[in-house]
Design an enzyme around this catalytic site. Sequence first.
Site, PDB file in Angstrom:
ATOM      1  N   CYS A  58      -7.208  -7.916  -2.326  1.00 39.51           N
ATOM      2  CA  CYS A  58      -7.343  -7.609  -0.899  1.00 39.51           C
ATOM      3  C   CYS A  58      -8.778  -7.324  -0.478  1.00 39.51           C
ATOM      4  O   CYS A  58      -9.027  -6.832   0.629  1.00 39.51           O
ATOM      5  CB  CYS A  58      -6.466  -6.413  -0.552  1.00 39.51           C
ATOM      6  SG  CYS A  58      -4.723  -6.639  -0.958  1.00 39.51           S
ATOM      7  N   CYS A  75       0.819  -1.207   0.000  1.00 35.46           N
ATOM      8  CA  CYS A  75       0.000   0.000   0.000  1.00 35.46           C
ATOM      9  C   CYS A  75       0.856   1.262   0.000  1.00 35.46           C
ATOM     10  O   CYS A  75       0.484   2.272  -0.604  1.00 35.46           O
ATOM     11  CB  CYS A  75      -0.924   0.013   1.212  1.00 35.46           C
ATOM     12  SG  CYS A  75      -2.351  -1.090   1.075  1.00 35.46           S
ATOM     13  N   CYS A  86      -4.752   1.631   5.214  1.00 36.41           N
ATOM     14  CA  CYS A  86      -3.701   1.389   4.227  1.00 36.41           C
ATOM     15  C   CYS A  86      -2.573   2.395   4.303  1.00 36.41           C
ATOM     16  O   CYS A  86      -1.561   2.250   3.627  1.00 36.41           O
ATOM     17  CB  CYS A  86      -4.290   1.405   2.814  1.00 36.41           C
ATOM     18  SG  CYS A  86      -5.107   2.951   2.418  1.00 36.41           S
ATOM     19  N   CYS A 101      -8.363  -2.938  -3.522  1.00 33.61           N
ATOM     20  CA  CYS A 101      -7.720  -3.694  -4.592  1.00 33.61           C
ATOM     21  C   CYS A 101      -8.335  -5.099  -4.685  1.00 33.61           C
ATOM     22  O   CYS A 101      -8.787  -5.659  -3.678  1.00 33.61           O
ATOM     23  CB  CYS A 101      -6.216  -3.797  -4.339  1.00 33.61           C
ATOM     24  SG  CYS A 101      -5.331  -2.244  -4.532  1.00 33.61           S
TER      25      CYS A 101
END
Length: 242
Positions: free
Chosen positions: A206, A115, A231, A203
């Site tokens: 994730c 991240c 993040c 994402c």
Amino acid sequence: MNTAEINELQNQLHQKSPRIILKKALAAFDNIAISFSGAEDVVLIDMALTIRKDIKVFCLDTGRLHPETYRFLEKVRKHYQIDIDVLTPDRVLLDEFVKRKGLFSFYEDGHHECCAIRKVEPLARKLAGLDAWITGQRKDQSADTRQHIPEVELDKTFSGEDHALIKFNPLLNWSSAQVWDYIEAYQVPFNELHERGFISIGCEPCTKTVLPNQHERAGRWWWEAETKKECGLHAGNLKGKF
């Protein structure tokens, strides 16, 4: 804007409606932008455009988003006829990281390094050129990391010695239900993944769907502890836990 002025502004905006906070933010700063990624942020765009037509909007393209998210981005751009500044990771940093650790290292050693390269670094580059930014953070998005953030604050994560960055959180006290009531009432575009059980969308590797009665952040970085589900974009929320 000094600390005393920020505190005074926070006192004025405490518990105020999102429209009042947005109106104050857009009046106080010309060099201000809305961070766009999800449903909350499009609500902010929708509101902001009724206050000022020349709003600036940016989003992060990590290179790992769902195809539906890329279509959503384009839908928003066309619906509102606005420019969206799409930020991408530094190619050299990303190439080195992928070569060294592969594409899925976050499952083994946590998401923060990935991240930091794909999200935090490009965001830092963008924010270095702004005086203030507007986010869609809400208290009920996390029982652990977002309960004590104010409506307006000095962004200590991205401010520098010669750069005081102000962050506004207009939707801070709204619930998810209020966000979706607004989306329905005003026909605001939303990510089609929401219709498939995704609530908080990041994402692709994730993010997963959540079960009924699970918290909306349960689908983000599900293999990690609840206290780590930031993040780095709002690292100041973690108060030493990051």
